[in-house]
Design an enzyme around this catalytic site. Structure first.
Site, short mmCIF file in Angstrom:
data_model
loop_
_atom_site.label_atom_id
_atom_site.label_comp_id
_atom_site.label_asym_id
_atom_site.label_seq_id
_atom_site.Cartn_x
_atom_site.Cartn_y
_atom_site.Cartn_z
N LYS A 23 0.84 -1.21 0.00
CA LYS A 23 0.00 0.00 0.00
C LYS A 23 0.87 1.25 0.00
CE LYS A 23 -3.79 -0.65 2.38
NZ LYS A 23 -4.46 -0.88 3.67
N ARG A 93 -3.42 3.06 8.30
CA ARG A 93 -3.69 1.91 7.45
C ARG A 93 -2.52 0.94 7.50
NH1 ARG A 93 -4.43 4.70 1.68
NH2 ARG A 93 -5.75 2.87 1.30
N GLY A 102 -6.64 -10.38 8.14
CA GLY A 102 -6.10 -10.48 9.49
C GLY A 102 -5.24 -9.30 9.85
N MET A 104 -4.53 -5.38 10.38
CA MET A 104 -5.44 -4.42 10.99
C MET A 104 -6.21 -3.64 9.94
SD MET A 104 -4.86 -1.45 13.75
CE MET A 104 -4.94 -0.12 12.55
N ARG A 335 -3.18 -1.24 -6.63
CA ARG A 335 -2.38 -2.46 -6.53
C ARG A 335 -2.76 -3.34 -7.70
NH1 ARG A 335 -5.58 -4.71 -1.23
NH2 ARG A 335 -7.57 -4.00 -1.96
N HIS A 453 -15.42 -8.59 0.54
CA HIS A 453 -14.46 -9.55 1.08
C HIS A 453 -14.72 -10.95 0.52
CE1 HIS A 453 -13.08 -12.44 4.19
NE2 HIS A 453 -11.99 -11.70 4.10
N ARG A 632 4.61 -49.86 -17.17
CA ARG A 632 5.23 -50.47 -16.00
C ARG A 632 4.70 -51.88 -15.80
NH1 ARG A 632 3.90 -47.73 -10.36
NH2 ARG A 632 1.91 -48.80 -10.72
N GLU A 759 12.81 -45.69 -7.35
CA GLU A 759 11.88 -45.39 -6.27
C GLU A 759 12.32 -45.99 -4.93
OE1 GLU A 759 8.05 -47.09 -7.23
OE2 GLU A 759 8.97 -48.72 -8.35
N SER A 778 12.74 -43.54 -14.50
CA SER A 778 11.61 -42.70 -14.17
C SER A 778 11.53 -42.66 -12.66
CB SER A 778 10.32 -43.27 -14.76
OG SER A 778 9.24 -42.46 -14.36
N GLY A 780 10.06 -42.56 -9.38
CA GLY A 780 8.74 -42.80 -8.78
C GLY A 780 8.76 -42.14 -7.42
N THR A 781 8.47 -40.85 -7.40
CA THR A 781 8.71 -40.08 -6.18
C THR A 781 7.69 -40.34 -5.08
OG1 THR A 781 7.69 -38.23 -7.31
CG2 THR A 781 10.09 -38.25 -7.19
N ASP A 783 6.85 -43.48 -3.97
CA ASP A 783 7.55 -44.47 -3.17
C ASP A 783 8.89 -43.95 -2.67
OD1 ASP A 783 6.54 -47.13 -2.50
OD2 ASP A 783 5.98 -47.19 -4.63
N CYS A 845 7.42 -39.68 -12.44
CA CYS A 845 6.03 -40.06 -12.64
C CYS A 845 5.22 -40.11 -11.35
CB CYS A 845 5.95 -41.40 -13.38
SG CYS A 845 6.72 -42.75 -12.45
N TYR A 865 11.66 -35.13 -18.79
CA TYR A 865 10.22 -34.88 -18.77
C TYR A 865 9.62 -35.10 -17.39
CZ TYR A 865 9.64 -39.95 -18.65
OH TYR A 865 9.69 -41.26 -18.28
P1 ADP Z 1 -7.70 -2.15 2.91
O1 ADP Z 1 -6.35 -2.68 3.03
O2 ADP Z 1 -8.71 -2.96 3.64
O3 ADP Z 1 -8.08 -1.81 1.52
P2 ADP Z 1 -7.39 0.69 3.28
O4 ADP Z 1 -6.27 1.19 4.10
O5 ADP Z 1 -7.22 0.81 1.84
O6 ADP Z 1 -7.69 -0.79 3.75
O7 ADP Z 1 -8.66 1.44 3.77
C1 ADP Z 1 -9.93 1.09 3.35
C2 ADP Z 1 -10.66 2.29 2.90
O8 ADP Z 1 -10.58 3.31 3.85
C3 ADP Z 1 -10.11 2.92 1.65
O9 ADP Z 1 -10.56 2.29 0.51
C4 ADP Z 1 -10.68 4.29 1.73
O10 ADP Z 1 -11.99 4.29 1.26
C5 ADP Z 1 -10.66 4.56 3.20
N1 ADP Z 1 -9.52 5.40 3.52
C6 ADP Z 1 -8.30 5.04 3.93
N2 ADP Z 1 -7.53 6.13 4.11
C7 ADP Z 1 -8.27 7.19 3.80
C8 ADP Z 1 -8.03 8.58 3.76
N3 ADP Z 1 -6.86 9.10 4.07
N4 ADP Z 1 -9.04 9.37 3.37
C9 ADP Z 1 -10.25 8.85 3.05
N5 ADP Z 1 -10.53 7.57 3.06
C10 ADP Z 1 -9.56 6.73 3.43
MG MG Z 2 -7.67 -0.46 0.50
#
Ligand code: ADP
Ligand code: MG
Ligand code: MG
Length: 889
Positions: A23, A93, A102, A104, A335, A453, A632, A759, A778, A780-781, A783, A845, A865
């Site tokens: 990010k 972020r 997972g 934050m 991204r 998600h 075989r 093998e 060949s 025979g991984t 065995d 194989c 192969y």
């Molecule tokens: P994730 O990794 O879950 O995509 P982000 O850090 O991209 O998390 O945050 C999710 C959303 O939070 C972003 O898509 C955006 O809409 C909002 N956000 C994050 N930072 C800002 C910011 N500085 N101003 C406005 N919205 C923000």
């Molecule tokens: Mg995001």
């Protein structure tokens, strides 16, 4: 001086992913290329690692550098953090090198307290907006940083909204009231007062990001995807822009191309007067991005230009997040977009045709396993017509699946463990549901768009998913799903069928059928009628241009051989003759052969099997015309062919005209304490040479017959389980003698090879000797792995999963070749074998022949192969090409 822990967005760029996280590197690169990005800075992944190295203490100088960076930002935007008159608010972020569940979640509007809140209301002249921002901040901070159960806040929100109001209908006063209730909940649950000091808020949020790196979910995820724990996460602190300032403001997400199909079109969603995760969380149903063109044409125009520009800049599909604050567009993230296997291939091929990338780059872009998705099932269209359509959502993940409804992810995981086919049905999913999603046949959600998600995770897993199915109302407490507009109530455990291609959800079990590519392969569809097939074959033809490793298939029947050939197999690397023994009532003759007392009796029984085996070989040679076929000789322990239950034994004795006690004694006599290491493989042919003889005769007669019909035949006869060259010599003599006899008898010269499986570890160790006889090896991984680890394949299921879970082993060695141990034997076998016979042909194989990492290893040790199941041939072709590309890096 302390190390540099903090980089302004203006100091970073795309190449700094490792240091700044994905990010952070993304926002820095966008900033650098002149895209409008709210100013901010990134705390490095190294700072995160140092935080752990110091026993969860901020590294030296980190806080000072953070404050200094904040000062720069304050000057840039003309606001001050914590200033009641003109407050700067920020988001915090997380952002590791790879995005992962997972980690934050983002805290928005950080810096608000009583004073700055009042200031914000005054400044914007919009108390409702300020209250909304505050409500969100308290909620997010409470849940994310202080760990209060988010559902408690949601509950307060839905109570306040009542039946028919949306969040945007709440007044400033109501929002303030809600925020106060939130704080009370926090006080009670977390036992702390909500921090008023913005700097304290910031410090806590940064700490929470660091801590999330080692949270259970993140660790679990990294295990699944084999991402090392040592990467660390970055922390991005960024000036807030507000999509919740009214109807001229919005927030959204988009892909520069369709991530489900690969179509070249902007694909995404937005919500007016909303903030942050509202779109993905399914708070309200978002509008498709095409609507923005009507609602805010200028912003849309600018946005689509930026999207195209970013795509050209990164030369890949971008997944972007944006916010519109009072008509001004801000980009918040870019991204490389995750996509289905089908989209990945189409996009790669299209981008080559557009001149954006070269073929080699295209080949690198698709993970071999993703090709599986081309082979995914669809709902049978005829069956669908008669089926009961319950509701339609968004087609978000490939395939079609039947399963029983399960509403709880833990339950889904547990029930699938017991072998049940389940479909996880949720209002929406969250990162903590990951294990349940993995365990389900399909995922179905009531809320959330194509970028929710559920959708993102499903596509990544290559799993069937329908999301945003608004007509479903899920009652977790009652374990029931109501279908709006009908009186249908589905219960936990009911069967449904989900179509991830069309978005339809059907009642009950609706027949599913093969994917387009499979239909073409099977001749049920013309190649030119399938666009998908065209992309698939074009892409794979590029892999073939690059790879040097041959790819064969393991196939025992003409049908399998035909499929293998259509998938591009260049021969058969393993044809197991014992499978032929089981067909129809052949087994009777086989059993006769086993219980025979004299060689004459045995020969008589074998004579019944011989013509049948010969017919099978002819069928296979015919299909594989011109390509090599490795056959075989008999491998498994004989008792596998005998019956075990009393009734079955009686029946067989009766059929064979012998008494039950004799048969029982025979079976008893064949029982072994350790069948895996017992009387099997070439050991059978050594005690009963007439078996090898019969098989060789069947092969050569088949070859001669086919050749006479103009079919090109290249049999390669392979002796299994050789540990010493003498075993191979003895079996080889039989094969060569029979070959000479058949050639003399038929007047046909048959071009064949004699070789062995490697093998048994001893075979690898003495490969130089074995190669004096063997013209090919060949590996025979299966065995070889079993014997190298001393772990029985049949019993490893009991304990091996624990090894992987506890990280004693990185992977299950029966799935992914153990390069360090077993791989060493392979390497040694190749080297020693070739020291005797430089033109020794080598292949593999075992199951590993279709596993991408193992395929790459085979390339590196110089095998000729790999051979794998027909359906994995395409995966091996791509992996083999990638092995060449990796060599050139
Ligand atoms: P994730 O990794 O879950 O995509 P982000 O850090 O991209 O998390 O945050 C999710 C959303 O939070 C972003 O898509 C955006 O809409 C909002 N956000 C994050 N930072 C800002 C910011 N500085 N101003 C406005 N919205 C923000
Ligand atoms: Mg995001
Ligand atoms: Mg998130």
């Amino acid at each position: 001086m302390s190390k540099k822990w903090v980089y302004l967005f203006t100091e970073g760029n795309a190449s700094m992913r490792d240091l700044l996280g994905g990010k952070g590197a993304g926002v820095a690169e966008m900033t650098r290329t002149g895209v409008p990005v709210p100013p901010g800075f990134t705390i490095t992944t190294e700072a995160c690692n140092e935080y752990y190295a110091r026993g969860k203490q901020f590294p030296e100088g980190l806080w000072e550098q953070t404050l200094a960076a904040l000062k720069v930002i304050e000057e840039q935007v003309g606001k001050k953090f914590g200033d009641p008159d003109n407050p700067l608010l920020v988001s915090v972020r997380s952002g590791a090198r790879e995005s992962m569940p997972g980690m934050m979640d983002t805290v928005l509007n950080l810096g608000l307290n009583k004073e700055t809140l009042a200031g914000l209301a005054r400044l914007t002249n919009n108390p409702r907006f300020a209250a909304d921002a505050y409500r969100r901040f308290v909620q997010l901070f409470g849940k994310i940083v202080l760990g209060v159960d988010g559902e408690k806040f949601e509950h307060v929100m839905s109570e306040a909204k009542g039946r028919d109001r949306q969040d945007t209908d709440l007044t400033a006063e109501e929002l303030m009231q809600i925020a106060e209730t939130f704080k009370a909940i926090i006080k009670e649950d977390a036992g702390v007062d909500f921090p008023e000091d913005p700097y304290e808020q910031l410090r806590m949020a940064i700490t929470a990001v660091f801590n999330s790196w080692m949270g259970r979910r993140a660790v679990d995820y990294r295990r699944v995807y084999k991402i090392p724990d040592t990467l660390g996460t970055g922390v991005n602190v960024q000036t807030m822009v507000f999509g919740n300032m009214g109807n001229d403001s919005a927030t959204g997400v988009a892909f520069t191309r369709n991530p489900a199909t690969g179509a070249d079109e902007l694909y995404g969603e937005y919500l007016v007067n909303a903030q942050g995760e509202d779109v993905v969380a399914g708070i309200r149903t978002p509008k498709p991005i095409s609507k923005l063109r009507e609602e805010m044409p200028e912003v849309y125009e600018q946005f689509s230009q930026i999207a195209k520009m970013l795509e050209r800049h990164y030369k890949d599909v971008q997944d972007v997040e944006f916010t519109i604050e009072r008509g001004k567009l801000w980009m918040l993230q870019t991204r490389n977009g995750k996509r289905t296997g089908m989209a990945a291939v189409k996009i790669a091929v299209d981008m080559v045709n557009e001149g954006l990338i070269d073929k080699r780059t295209a080949l690198r872009r698709v993970q071999p396993e993703m090709l599986n998705q081309f082979l995914f099932p669809i709902v049978n269209p005829a069956a669908a017509e008669h089926a009961t359509r319950l509701a339609r959502g968004l087609a978000a993940g490939p395939g079609a699946a039947q399963g029983r409804i399960v509403l709880d992810p833990d339950e889904a995981a547990a029930r699938s463990e017991q072998g049940e086919r389940v479909i996880l049905v949720r209002t929406e999913t969250a990162p903590e549901d990951f294990h349940g999603m993995v365990a389900s046949q399909a995922i179905l959600t009531a809320r959330g768009g194509l970028t929710s998600h559920a959708a993102v995770v499903a596509r990544q897993l290559g799993k069937c998913c329908v999301c945003g199915c608004g007509d479903l109302e899920i009652d977790y407490k009652a374990g029931a799903v109501h279908v709006h507009g009908t009186d249908v109530i589905l219960k936990d455990g009911d069967w449904i069928t989900v179509d991830g291609h069309s978005g339809w959800v059907y009642a009950g079990q609706v027949e599913t059928q093969e994917a387009e590519v499979i239909q073409v392969i099977r001749g049920q569809m013309k190649p030119e009628d399938s666009k998908l097939y065209g992309y698939f074959t074009t892409f794979l033809s590029w892999a073939d241009e690059v790879r040097r490793l041959g790819v064969r298939a393991n196939a025992d029947t003409p049908t399998d051989a035909r499929v293998a050939r259509l998938f591009g197999a260049e021969g058969i690397g393993l044809c197991r003759t014992e499978h032929m023994f089981f067909e129809g009532d052949r087994i009777d003759a086989v059993r006769e052969m086993i219980v025979a007392d004299t060689p004459e009796d045995r020969r008589r029984a074998l004579a019944k099997i011989e013509p049948l085996q010969q017919g099978d070989f002819e069928g296979i040679f015919e299909v594989m015309d011109g390509l090599p076929v490795t056959i075989r000789t008999l491998d498994p322990p004989l008792h596998e062919f005998l019956p075990h239950g009393d009734r079955e034994i009686e029946e067989l004795a009766h059929k064979m005209g012998i008494d039950v006690a004799t048969l029982k004694a025979k079976i008893e006599g064949l029982r072994e304490a350790n069948p895996m290491l017992g009387f099997r493989g070439c050991r059978l042919g050594i005690e009963y040479p007439e078996i090898t003889e019969m098989q060789a005769r069947a092969i050569f007669h088949a070859a001669a017959n086919c050749q006479a019909r103009g079919i090109k035949v290249h049999p390669e006869i392979m002796i299994p389980l050789v540990g010493d060259v003498s075993e191979l010599r003895m079996q080889g003599d039989i094969v060569r003698r029979v070959a000479d006899e058949v050639m003399a008898e038929t007047g046909q010269k048959i071009d064949y090879l004699l070789g062995t499986m490697i093998e048994v570890p001893r075979a690898a160790l003495t490969a130089d000797k074995i190669a004096t006889i063997a013209e090919f090896f060949s590996f025979g991984t299966n065995d070889l792995t079993q014997m190298t680890f001393g772990m029985s394949r049949d019993d490893a299921g009991r304990f091996l999963p624990l090894y992987v879970e506890r990280k004693l082993l990185k992977d299950d060695p029966f799935e992914v070749l153990d390069q360090e141990g077993v791989g060493q034997l392979v390497r040694m076998g190749v080297e020693r074998g070739r020291s005797t016979r430089p033109d020794l042909k080598t292949g593999i194989c075992g199951e590993h022949g279709g596993e991408p990492e193992s395929v790459k290893f085979c390339h590196r040790v110089g095998l000729n192969y790999v051979s794998c199941s027909p359906y994995r041939v395409v995966i091996a072709r791509l992996a083999a090409a990638q092995a060449v590309l990796e060599e050139q890096k």
